[in-house]
Design a protein around this motif. Structure first.
Motif, mmCIF file in Angstrom:
data_model
loop_
_atom_site.group_PDB
_atom_site.id
_atom_site.type_symbol
_atom_site.label_atom_id
_atom_site.label_comp_id
_atom_site.label_asym_id
_atom_site.label_seq_id
_atom_site.Cartn_x
_atom_site.Cartn_y
_atom_site.Cartn_z
ATOM 1 N N VAL A 4 0.843 -1.203 0.000
ATOM 2 C CA VAL A 4 0.000 0.000 0.000
ATOM 3 C C VAL A 4 0.875 1.249 0.000
ATOM 4 O O VAL A 4 1.814 1.367 0.788
ATOM 5 C CB VAL A 4 -0.945 0.019 1.217
ATOM 6 C CG1 VAL A 4 -1.753 1.318 1.253
ATOM 7 C CG2 VAL A 4 -1.879 -1.182 1.158
ATOM 8 N N CYS A 35 -2.969 6.147 1.887
ATOM 9 C CA CYS A 35 -4.228 6.019 2.614
ATOM 10 C C CYS A 35 -5.003 7.320 2.441
ATOM 11 O O CYS A 35 -4.486 8.405 2.730
ATOM 12 C CB CYS A 35 -3.982 5.748 4.091
ATOM 13 S SG CYS A 35 -3.322 4.095 4.414
ATOM 14 N N TYR A 50 -15.808 1.906 2.658
ATOM 15 C CA TYR A 50 -14.386 1.573 2.539
ATOM 16 C C TYR A 50 -14.084 1.238 1.086
ATOM 17 O O TYR A 50 -14.812 0.477 0.444
ATOM 18 C CB TYR A 50 -14.050 0.362 3.418
ATOM 19 C CG TYR A 50 -12.582 0.036 3.451
ATOM 20 C CD1 TYR A 50 -11.708 0.793 4.220
ATOM 21 C CD2 TYR A 50 -12.065 -1.024 2.710
ATOM 22 C CE1 TYR A 50 -10.357 0.500 4.258
ATOM 23 C CE2 TYR A 50 -10.722 -1.328 2.746
ATOM 24 C CZ TYR A 50 -9.870 -0.561 3.518
ATOM 25 O OH TYR A 50 -8.532 -0.852 3.555
ATOM 26 N N THR A 51 -13.007 1.819 0.564
ATOM 27 C CA THR A 51 -12.659 1.618 -0.834
ATOM 28 C C THR A 51 -11.268 1.028 -0.950
ATOM 29 O O THR A 51 -10.339 1.447 -0.257
ATOM 30 C CB THR A 51 -12.721 2.948 -1.605
ATOM 31 O OG1 THR A 51 -13.972 3.580 -1.354
ATOM 32 C CG2 THR A 51 -12.587 2.690 -3.098
ATOM 33 N N ASN A 52 -11.124 0.069 -1.850
ATOM 34 C CA ASN A 52 -9.850 -0.620 -2.051
ATOM 35 C C ASN A 52 -9.397 -0.411 -3.493
ATOM 36 O O ASN A 52 -9.969 -0.983 -4.419
ATOM 37 C CB ASN A 52 -10.034 -2.114 -1.759
ATOM 38 C CG ASN A 52 -8.726 -2.878 -1.812
ATOM 39 O OD1 ASN A 52 -7.754 -2.430 -2.413
ATOM 40 N ND2 ASN A 52 -8.706 -4.032 -1.187
ATOM 41 N N TRP A 53 -8.366 0.436 -3.692
ATOM 42 C CA TRP A 53 -7.806 0.660 -5.024
ATOM 43 C C TRP A 53 -6.385 0.100 -5.083
ATOM 44 O O TRP A 53 -5.419 0.851 -5.134
ATOM 45 C CB TRP A 53 -7.738 2.139 -5.361
ATOM 46 C CG TRP A 53 -9.033 2.889 -5.379
ATOM 47 C CD1 TRP A 53 -9.984 2.871 -6.342
ATOM 48 C CD2 TRP A 53 -9.484 3.831 -4.388
ATOM 49 N NE1 TRP A 53 -11.017 3.740 -6.015
ATOM 50 C CE2 TRP A 53 -10.733 4.336 -4.828
ATOM 51 C CE3 TRP A 53 -8.965 4.290 -3.178
ATOM 52 C CZ2 TRP A 53 -11.464 5.273 -4.102
ATOM 53 C CZ3 TRP A 53 -9.697 5.216 -2.456
ATOM 54 C CH2 TRP A 53 -10.922 5.688 -2.920
ATOM 55 N N ASN A 54 -6.220 -1.178 -5.048
ATOM 56 C CA ASN A 54 -4.898 -1.810 -5.129
ATOM 57 C C ASN A 54 -3.929 -1.235 -4.103
ATOM 58 O O ASN A 54 -3.955 -1.616 -2.952
ATOM 59 C CB ASN A 54 -4.346 -1.699 -6.550
ATOM 60 C CG ASN A 54 -5.194 -2.459 -7.552
ATOM 61 O OD1 ASN A 54 -5.656 -3.551 -7.256
ATOM 62 N ND2 ASN A 54 -5.407 -1.885 -8.723
ATOM 63 N N CYS A 77 -3.856 1.801 -2.895
ATOM 64 C CA CYS A 77 -4.451 2.923 -2.162
ATOM 65 C C CYS A 77 -5.717 2.434 -1.462
ATOM 66 O O CYS A 77 -6.554 1.773 -2.077
ATOM 67 C CB CYS A 77 -4.776 4.071 -3.117
ATOM 68 S SG CYS A 77 -5.587 5.485 -2.331
ATOM 69 N N LYS A 78 -5.833 2.763 -0.173
ATOM 70 C CA LYS A 78 -7.006 2.398 0.602
ATOM 71 C C LYS A 78 -7.697 3.665 1.083
ATOM 72 O O LYS A 78 -7.029 4.628 1.477
ATOM 73 C CB LYS A 78 -6.631 1.528 1.809
ATOM 74 C CG LYS A 78 -5.705 0.363 1.481
ATOM 75 C CD LYS A 78 -6.308 -0.606 0.484
ATOM 76 C CE LYS A 78 -5.328 -1.725 0.132
ATOM 77 N NZ LYS A 78 -5.842 -2.653 -0.888
ATOM 78 N N ILE A 109 -8.718 1.586 8.432
ATOM 79 C CA ILE A 109 -7.970 0.954 7.346
ATOM 80 C C ILE A 109 -7.108 -0.184 7.876
ATOM 81 O O ILE A 109 -7.052 -1.276 7.295
ATOM 82 C CB ILE A 109 -7.113 2.002 6.604
ATOM 83 C CG1 ILE A 109 -8.018 3.008 5.889
ATOM 84 C CG2 ILE A 109 -6.174 1.319 5.603
ATOM 85 C CD1 ILE A 109 -7.280 4.198 5.295
ATOM 86 N N LYS A 138 -9.206 -3.183 8.663
ATOM 87 C CA LYS A 138 -9.672 -3.822 7.429
ATOM 88 C C LYS A 138 -8.563 -4.637 6.769
ATOM 89 O O LYS A 138 -8.804 -5.715 6.224
ATOM 90 C CB LYS A 138 -10.164 -2.746 6.454
ATOM 91 C CG LYS A 138 -11.505 -2.118 6.818
ATOM 92 C CD LYS A 138 -12.663 -3.022 6.408
ATOM 93 C CE LYS A 138 -13.988 -2.298 6.578
ATOM 94 N NZ LYS A 138 -15.135 -3.158 6.179
ATOM 95 N N GLU A 139 -7.342 -4.095 6.812
ATOM 96 C CA GLU A 139 -6.222 -4.726 6.113
ATOM 97 C C GLU A 139 -5.439 -5.701 6.977
ATOM 98 O O GLU A 139 -4.541 -6.375 6.482
ATOM 99 C CB GLU A 139 -5.268 -3.638 5.587
ATOM 100 C CG GLU A 139 -5.900 -2.712 4.561
ATOM 101 C CD GLU A 139 -6.342 -3.445 3.304
ATOM 102 O OE1 GLU A 139 -5.590 -4.328 2.839
ATOM 103 O OE2 GLU A 139 -7.438 -3.141 2.798
#
Length: 217
Positions: A43, A46, A61-65, A67-68, A102, A105-106
């Motif tokens: 990552v 953030c 919550y958004t997950n862009w590879n 970028c969180k 974050i 979540k991760e």
């Protein structure tokens, strides 16, 4: 640590976006500076987005590879009614809340985040530092030169400082004063002595390279 940025900003095209986004830099950078070797895998960024009109998108919550991101609630009118220090307290709360979400979540370790928020408070929410964390001696070893950064909620300042060979500061002059949103370039600045009375400062952050010559005599 691969995390290169913590970005706290207002929702896109919100009426307070420009004003809020300018102010949020200093605490985001202060928090980031204390993370050290925090392990986040691949990552890079953030993104913590705040607004007072999320509706059903609140806490999304958004997950862009690499970028969180997370959406949090913030009452802008209340925020802007406070003085600068109280605003920075709120910024810290938003950043820390977002990072904790974050991290959970991760599956990241959270104790270091708890230490980080405490270090920010211990620093009195002031982001001040010696650029590159070092001073450089003149060729004749008579002086030491460095850059001192003060990144605040409403302004960004860099001073050049001159010390004698014993380490006593003998001169300090304002070098750059700008909006907080333009402060990131300071991480890319380099400087070197050209001779015993001249220091060359380079900024390689922008497409158009900049350079300044500082005379100390």
């Amino acid at each position: 640590m691969s995390l290169s940025q913590i970005d706290l900003r207002a929702k896109f095209r919100h009426e307070y976006s420009a004003r809020f986004n300018k102010e949020s830099w200093c605490i985001s950078e202060l928090y980031w500076s204390f993370l050290g070797d925090y392990q986040v895998g691949k990552v890079k960024k953030c993104l913590i987005i705040v607004s007072d009109d999320w509706g059903e998108e609140l806490n999304t919550y958004t997950n862009w590879n690499d970028c969180k991101g997370v959406n949090l609630d913030l009452n802008f009118e209340k925020y802007f009614s406070y003085n600068n220090y109280h605003r920075k307290e709120i910024l810290l709360k938003m950043i820390h809340s977002g990072m904790m979400i974050i991290a959970n979540k991760e599956g990241w370790e959270v104790n270091q985040l708890l230490d980080t928020v405490n270090l920010c408070v211990k620093a009195k929410l002031e982001y001040k530092f010696l650029v590159q964390n070092k001073l450089k001696s003149s060729p004749n070893r008579q002086y030491k030169f460095g850059l001192w950064c003060e990144w605040d909620i409403d302004e960004f300042k860099v001073f050049w400082i001159l010390l004698d060979k014993s380490g006593k500061e003998i001169r300090r002059e304002l070098f750059i004063q700008d909006s907080p949103s333009f402060g990131e370039f300071i991480y890319y600045v380099g400087f070197k002595w050209v001779d015993n009375n001249t220091v060359l400062i380079n900024d390689d952050h922008r497409s158009e390279k900049r350079a300044w010559e500082i005379k100390i005599d």
